[in-house]
Scaffold this active site. Structure first.
Site, PDB file in Angstrom:
ATOM      1  N   HIS A  76       3.332 -14.114  12.057  1.00 13.87           N
ATOM      2  CA  HIS A  76       3.883 -12.788  12.593  1.00 13.87           C
ATOM      3  C   HIS A  76       5.421 -12.742  12.556  1.00 13.87           C
ATOM      4  CE1 HIS A  76       4.700  -9.373  15.180  1.00 13.87           C
ATOM      5  NE2 HIS A  76       5.559 -10.148  16.128  1.00 13.87           N
TER       6      HIS A  76
ATOM      7  N   ASP B 118      20.340   5.877 -11.640  1.00 17.00           N
ATOM      8  CA  ASP B 118      19.452   4.785 -11.362  1.00 17.00           C
ATOM      9  C   ASP B 118      20.178   3.849 -10.814  1.00 17.00           C
ATOM     10  OD1 ASP B 118      16.999   3.156 -11.145  1.00 17.00           O
ATOM     11  OD2 ASP B 118      16.272   4.289 -12.643  1.00 17.00           O
TER      12      ASP B 118
ATOM     13  N   TRP C  61       8.969 -19.491  13.237  1.00 17.68           N
ATOM     14  CA  TRP C  61       9.869 -19.040  11.931  1.00 17.68           C
ATOM     15  C   TRP C  61      11.180 -19.824  11.465  1.00 17.68           C
ATOM     16  CZ3 TRP C  61      14.097 -15.701  10.477  1.00 17.68           C
ATOM     17  CH2 TRP C  61      14.925 -15.796  11.384  1.00 17.68           C
TER      18      TRP C  61
ATOM     19  N   SER D 101      13.987 -12.806  -4.539  1.00 14.37           N
ATOM     20  CA  SER D 101      13.774 -11.462  -4.631  1.00 14.37           C
ATOM     21  C   SER D 101      15.080 -10.564  -3.848  1.00 14.37           C
ATOM     22  CB  SER D 101      12.408 -10.870  -3.888  1.00 14.37           C
ATOM     23  OG  SER D 101      12.159  -9.561  -3.601  1.00 14.37           O
ATOM     24  N   SER D 102      15.134 -11.078  -2.843  1.00  9.88           N
ATOM     25  CA  SER D 102      16.409 -10.735  -1.864  1.00  9.88           C
ATOM     26  C   SER D 102      17.691 -10.772  -2.602  1.00  9.88           C
ATOM     27  CB  SER D 102      16.344 -11.253  -0.458  1.00  9.88           C
ATOM     28  OG  SER D 102      15.327 -11.122   0.330  1.00  9.88           O
TER      29      SER D 102
ATOM     30  N   HIS E 111      21.415 -16.076  11.868  1.00 16.62           N
ATOM     31  CA  HIS E 111      22.040 -15.224  12.580  1.00 16.62           C
ATOM     32  C   HIS E 111      22.502 -13.948  11.767  1.00 16.62           C
ATOM     33  CE1 HIS E 111      23.353 -13.503  16.132  1.00 16.62           C
ATOM     34  NE2 HIS E 111      24.497 -12.878  15.736  1.00 16.62           N
TER      35      HIS E 111
ATOM     36  N   GLU F 251      21.195 -12.945   9.106  1.00 22.31           N
ATOM     37  CA  GLU F 251      19.919 -12.652   9.003  1.00 22.31           C
ATOM     38  C   GLU F 251      19.793 -11.448   9.856  1.00 22.31           C
ATOM     39  OE1 GLU F 251      17.570 -12.727   6.606  1.00 22.31           O
ATOM     40  OE2 GLU F 251      15.984 -11.651   7.448  1.00 22.31           O
TER      41      GLU F 251
ATOM     42  N   TYR G  51      21.681  -9.321  11.383  1.00 18.38           N
ATOM     43  CA  TYR G  51      22.482  -8.469  11.010  1.00 18.38           C
ATOM     44  C   TYR G  51      21.969  -7.773   9.733  1.00 18.38           C
ATOM     45  CZ  TYR G  51      25.105  -9.623  15.126  1.00 18.38           C
ATOM     46  OH  TYR G  51      25.313  -9.963  16.353  1.00 18.38           O
TER      47      TYR G  51
ATOM     48  N   SER H 208      23.609   6.554  11.805  1.00 24.39           N
ATOM     49  CA  SER H 208      24.657   7.098  11.300  1.00 24.39           C
ATOM     50  C   SER H 208      24.746   8.708  10.221  1.00 24.39           C
ATOM     51  CB  SER H 208      25.896   6.435  10.831  1.00 24.39           C
ATOM     52  OG  SER H 208      25.986   5.582  11.617  1.00 24.39           O
TER      53      SER H 208
ATOM     54  N   HIS I  51      25.102 -20.124  18.995  1.00 23.77           N
ATOM     55  CA  HIS I  51      24.902 -19.840  20.489  1.00 23.77           C
ATOM     56  C   HIS I  51      23.177 -19.684  20.500  1.00 23.77           C
ATOM     57  CE1 HIS I  51      24.704 -15.308  18.385  1.00 23.77           C
ATOM     58  NE2 HIS I  51      23.622 -15.804  18.306  1.00 23.77           N
ATOM     59  N   HIS I  52      22.686 -19.773  19.234  1.00 25.96           N
ATOM     60  CA  HIS I  52      21.158 -20.205  19.311  1.00 25.96           C
ATOM     61  C   HIS I  52      20.613 -21.921  19.620  1.00 25.96           C
ATOM     62  CE1 HIS I  52      20.121 -16.335  17.212  1.00 25.96           C
ATOM     63  NE2 HIS I  52      21.209 -16.526  16.564  1.00 25.96           N
TER      64      HIS I  52
ATOM     65  N   THR J  87      30.307  -3.332  18.136  1.00 22.63           N
ATOM     66  CA  THR J  87      29.117  -2.873  18.245  1.00 22.63           C
ATOM     67  C   THR J  87      29.128  -1.693  19.266  1.00 22.63           C
ATOM     68  OG1 THR J  87      27.935  -4.822  18.173  1.00 22.63           O
ATOM     69  CG2 THR J  87      26.590  -3.216  18.778  1.00 22.63           C
TER      70      THR J  87
ATOM     71  N   LYS K 269      30.518   1.470  17.756  1.00 17.63           N
ATOM     72  CA  LYS K 269      29.491   2.182  16.976  1.00 17.63           C
ATOM     73  C   LYS K 269      28.657   2.996  18.058  1.00 17.63           C
ATOM     74  CE  LYS K 269      28.399  -0.388  12.924  1.00 17.63           C
ATOM     75  NZ  LYS K 269      28.605   0.798  11.933  1.00 17.63           N
TER      76      LYS K 269
ATOM     77  N   ARG L 224       8.512 -19.645  25.629  1.00 15.90           N
ATOM     78  CA  ARG L 224       7.810 -18.895  24.406  1.00 15.90           C
ATOM     79  C   ARG L 224       6.934 -19.844  23.735  1.00 15.90           C
ATOM     80  NH1 ARG L 224      12.916 -18.311  20.714  1.00 15.90           N
ATOM     81  NH2 ARG L 224      11.537 -17.174  19.166  1.00 15.90           N
TER      82      ARG L 224
END
Lengths: 547, 42
Positions: free
Chosen positions: A87, A116, A152, A179-180, A263, A265, A267, A278, A312-313, A338, A341, A460
């Site tokens: 998932h 293009d 994951w 690809s990315s 991390h 990722e 963002y 915006s 921090h993870h 943040t 924003k 979890r």
């Protein structure tokens, strides 16, 4: 009502200039398999992402159905673990990221006045790698050893205890990464080299800015993930010991490397959402974006900070006190840009002449609910508190608030905002609003109780739980089922808009819309801006904003 | 409406390809360095 039925012709000259260039390739293969057209490739990405959204969503339904009551009901625990892992992988790499690349493909050339993407053939390749990558990833569910089941994050040693199918997972991740990276190279090359004359960097729409910064993030961190999973691959199949403690390796090192990727990722998935919001809020508030330049710098600051907060993870692995303090304060620092924003979005709305069409509803939903996710992130940043919250449902609630009513709501907002431009038809506003309210209510029923579950200590990634967690889990599952079903409304609205809607969209579509994309007719010609447009105050979205 | 001449278009394409090669090389370098750092450590 801000739909503009009579205007939108003031810039038809651009369209007229593109006359007779609408030579779409004939035949399905030529049109879709061999296409180098940014609009077609954007459509392919978006359709693929929607398909993956439903496959990943179906897995979420399995998870919530199993957790509806205590005890093992529907699936084996190992299959449950495969579902949580798949998932996440599918939603992150198959749904959210490709959806943003689809938006980038469709909108960046239109927003900067380019004909293009800079590298159209590589663009085709970037997309067509993805279906093969995900076919390979999904095929592992049918193999003897099953799909990946270690989460994951693929932490060793658990991930190394999987079977032969792990090689397929690693190869699929490599293909997604390639690809990315190719997509990001294309975005940067396009923005830096293909802007219309006069479209300086600080005249670019915010969505283009956020994607430029996102693309740099992707190029910096996707190779890190590729390196980490390559080392997992050699540990699993070739006898190396990068992360195998028995051979002198260090499993915690994997966590550092993974989160150095992981991390930023987060963002990568949220910065383009900031860009879309915006664009939408000024349109429906009928005011220029408040603090355009500050928004650009805030985006860049968030991107920079995302590289220096990864640990921090993993506060619970044990690290020196100075390390804990550093990662705690650095993480809290992210709240500053943040907050800028959120303040600027609210200030843009302040005393605006607001209307609440579906894109605006999703954008406001984003601002409110993403902020809840941001605040629970601040709670998790406090090291001492995190030792309690770590690996509980509080974390699940936090990142789902950031990603679902955050990133996914922004995707919905953008889809409703530009759907009339893409298709040339108006969608059903009534069903759009029904979709919004069903989603906004059910997403809170789904994820808000998970905060309480986490604070009460529910871990979890478990298929069964103590009976004390039963009520909140049942509420959460009901919310999940309603949220899942309400996304079928979204598909209905899109299908109706594309094939059945009789209300033609004008060029500008929304009364308050500014920017080059609105100077083209709806739908835009197959080849647009072959002659670069003139950049003036009517085509710069934040005209009137001093910078 | 401003026009961009063919030389300018060719130059832009050339710059775009150059940008792509530089970014691709950076990505490849990061990948190799991360693997190498692991090899050196073990």
């Amino acid at each position: 009502m801000s739909i503009e039925h009579t205007q939108g012709h003031e810039h038809e000259s651009h369209a007229a200039h593109d006359e007779d260039h609408d030579h779409k390739p004939t035949g399905f293969m030529n049109r879709w398999l061999f296409t180098t057209n940014h609009k077609d490739i954007g459509t392919l990405y978006l359709v693929f992402a929607l398909l993956m959204f439903f496959i990943g969503g179906a897995m979420a339904m399995v998870i919530r159905a199993e957790l509806f009551m205590p005890g093992l009901q529907l699936v084996e625990p190992d299959f449950f673990n495969q579902m949580t892992t798949m998932h996440a992988l599918i939603m992150v790499f198959g749904a959210v990221m490709p959806a943003w690349v689809g938006f980038a493909n469709w909108m960046i050339p239109l927003m900067i006045g380019a004909p293009d993407m800079a590298l159209p053939r590589m663009n085709n390749w970037s997309f067509w790698i993805l279906p093969f990558a995900f076919a390979m990833l999904l095929s592992t569910l049918l193999m003897d050893s099953g799909g990946p089941a270690a989460g994951w994050t693929l932490y060793p040693p658990l991930s190394l205890q999987g079977g032969q199918s792990f090689a397929f997972v690693v190869f699929a991740v490599h293909m997604m990464g390639i690809s990315s990276i190719m997509g990001s190279i294309n975005v940067i090359a396009t923005i830096l080299n293909m802007r219309a004359p006069g479209m300086t960097l600080l005249k670019m729409p915010l969505f283009v800015w956020t994607w430029l910064i996102t693309a740099f993030l992707l190029i910096a961190v996707m190779p890190v993930l590729a390196g980490a999973v390559t080392m997992l691959l050699t540990d699993h199949f070739f006898g190396t010991s990068f992360f195998n403690a028995a051979g002198g390796g260090d499993p915690v090192m994997f966590q550092h490397i993974f989160w150095f990727f992981g991390h930023p990722e987060v963002y990568i998935m949220i910065l383009p959402a900031f860009g879309v919001v915006s664009e939408i809020i000024p349109t429906f508030a009928r005011k220029p974006l408040f603090g355009y330049t500050a928004m650009v710098y805030a985006t860049a600051s968030i991107a920079f900070l995302s590289f220096i907060v990864w640990a921090h993870h993993m506060f619970t692995v044990g690290m020196p006190l100075t390390g804990e303090l550093y990662f705690m304060y650095a993480t809290m620092l992210i709240a500053v840009p943040t907050g800028v924003k959120v303040f600027n979005w609210v200030s843009t709305m302040w005393q605006g002449s607001m209307t609440f069409e579906t894109p605006m509803l999703f954008a406001i939903g984003f601002v409110v609910l993403f902020t809840i996710g941001g605040l629970s992130g601040l709670m998790l940043a406090i090291t001492a508190a995190d030792l309690q919250y770590h690996d509980t449902y509080f974390v699940v609630a936090h990142f789902h608030y950031v990603l679902v009513p955050g990133s996914v709501f922004a995707l919905m907002a953008g889809a409703y905002y530009w759907l009339p431009k893409w298709t040339g038809h108006m969608y059903s506003e009534k069903w759009g609003k029904i979709h919004f309210w069903l989603s906004a209510i059910s997403v809170n029923i789904l994820f808000f109780p998970q905060h309480y579950l986490g604070l009460a200590g529910m871990p979890r990634r478990i298929p069964d739980y103590s009976t004390q967690f039963a009520d909140f889990n049942m509420i959460s599952s009901i919310g999940g089922f309603i949220f899942g079903a309400s996304q079928l409304v979204f598909v209905g609205v899109i299908v109706h808009c594309v094939y059945k809607s009789r209300q033609a969209a004008t060029g500008r579509v929304w009364e308050g819309a500014k920017g080059l994309e609105w100077t083209l007719p709806s739908p835009p010609p197959y080849h647009s801006f072959n002659t670069p447009p003139v950049i003036d105050s009517t085509t710069v979205a934040h005209a009137g904003e001093a910078h | 409406m401003e026009t961009v001449d063919r030389d300018e278009i060719a130059a832009r394409r050339h710059r775009a390809v150059k940008t792509a090669w530089v970014l691709g090389a950076i990505a490849a370098l990061i990948f190799v360095l991360f693997i190498l750092s692991g090899v050196m450590k073990s």
